[in-house]
Write a protein that holds these residues in place. Sequence first.
Motif, PDB file in Angstrom:
ATOM      1  N   THR A   1       0.834  -1.206   0.000  1.00 59.76           N
ATOM      2  CA  THR A   1       0.000   0.000   0.000  1.00 59.76           C
ATOM      3  C   THR A   1       0.862   1.247   0.000  1.00 59.76           C
TER       4      THR A   1
ATOM      5  N   SER B   1      -4.076   6.948  -2.925  1.00 59.56           N
ATOM      6  CA  SER B   1      -3.453   5.714  -2.443  1.00 59.56           C
ATOM      7  C   SER B   1      -3.590   4.620  -3.497  1.00 59.56           C
TER       8      SER B   1
ATOM      9  N   HIS C   1      -0.984   2.765   8.768  1.00 60.01           N
ATOM     10  CA  HIS C   1      -1.314   1.694   7.839  1.00 60.01           C
ATOM     11  C   HIS C   1      -1.744   0.488   8.668  1.00 60.01           C
TER      12      HIS C   1
ATOM     13  N   VAL D   1      -3.440   0.277  -3.594  1.00 61.50           N
ATOM     14  CA  VAL D   1      -3.350  -0.991  -2.872  1.00 61.50           C
ATOM     15  C   VAL D   1      -3.117  -2.100  -3.902  1.00 61.50           C
TER      16      VAL D   1
END
Lengths: 220, 220
Positions: free
Chosen positions: A89, A111, B40, A113
């Motif tokens: 991530t 972001s 995270h 992932v």
Amino acid sequence: MTATDSYEPTALTVPTRSRDRARYDHETVHSILDEAYICHLGFIRDGAPVVLPTLFARVGESLYMHGSTGSRPLLAAGRTDPGLPVCVTVTLVDGLVLARSAFHHSLNYRSVVVHGTAHQVTDEAECRTALAAMVDAVAPGRAADSRPPTARELAATSVIRVDLAEVSAKIRSGPVNDGAEDLDLPHWAGVVPVAPVYGTPVPAADLTPGIAVPDYLTAL
Amino acid sequence: MTATDSYEPTALTVPTRSRDRARYDHETVHSILDEAYICHLGFIRDGAPVVLPTLFARVGESLYMHGSTGSRPLLAAGRTDPGLPVCVTVTLVDGLVLARSAFHHSLNYRSVVVHGTAHQVTDEAECRTALAAMVDAVAPGRAADSRPPTARELAATSVIRVDLAEVSAKIRSGPVNDGAEDLDLPHWAGVVPVAPVYGTPVPAADLTPGIAVPDYLTAL
């Protein structure tokens, strides 16, 4: 790559909410990955989740990370066949979103992932390319302006690769989103931009006199 | 808390290498957690690791995170007894460490890794305290200058708690670390400082005229 290339959405990459924030096109995903140099690498060790921050770089449709040959996740990637299941991530924060209501506070962010499998890289040329890309991820142009790894250094370094297949980006941008009933509240509302800023380079105490700060660092 | 309070090192929190970078004292761990607002969050879903970036705040010896009651990790924390095993990692980057050799390139950073269990918070007062702390994590002082959650908003929000017990910090700071044989190479070497910088606040288009940017935002 064309502008229309996209990663196929899957059960893992379609969010259960805020679906309008999800992106699957290569261009968006690559731009986020290429702006960052730190990822958070998640894997399972002895049945428990582990998340470690680590340097990474993208080369084509693969991410590369590295570590000492003694480090646990990299050993696991080497030991496990067919590789170590991971989640990688990458997060960039762009702004603080300050609404009148506590409830609508948010962040502007981008972001990515990546769900996939980490494989140990055994090909020397691929290792060298990956390590140079990691140096350039930190400071573009730096790999060509540093001493490449020796055979002994390469032997002490594990490089792992995660291919980009099950991938999504998520983006929140734009203004605050207060409810109509809150617009007249006496609180300031808006967005505070955030970005990383690079300070003046600090030369090593033993730097050979006469070596100037290179252009690729002043450009940061 | 006294200056000597420390988290007990465990098999999970003692690194296999660079042990000199590890810290267990509360003061160091808290200072890193309190400077950050993004973590995270790693957990296991259907047997695979998942890492999601999310807002968090520390209150005493607990970390709090939140999300919609429809979000998957929070539903899992609620469903699972006795909670959802998680790893919460917080990373602050302080500098790019540019050595003469590619091999000795590094980052200056401070990170905290928390191994623990996420529990859904059901007490309303604890939820309210946690949500206010998350708003203040983004901009200290903001919680008191925004409308608190309504009962309906609280009902739509899941708050999870992870207690600080199995915790370590890791810090890399200071100059480059080139080998003696590389000191005369013709490459610049040193550290480029990095820090987040906050830009000029951008007011909402529909902000009531006359509401000034609050001091706690100009202080950022």
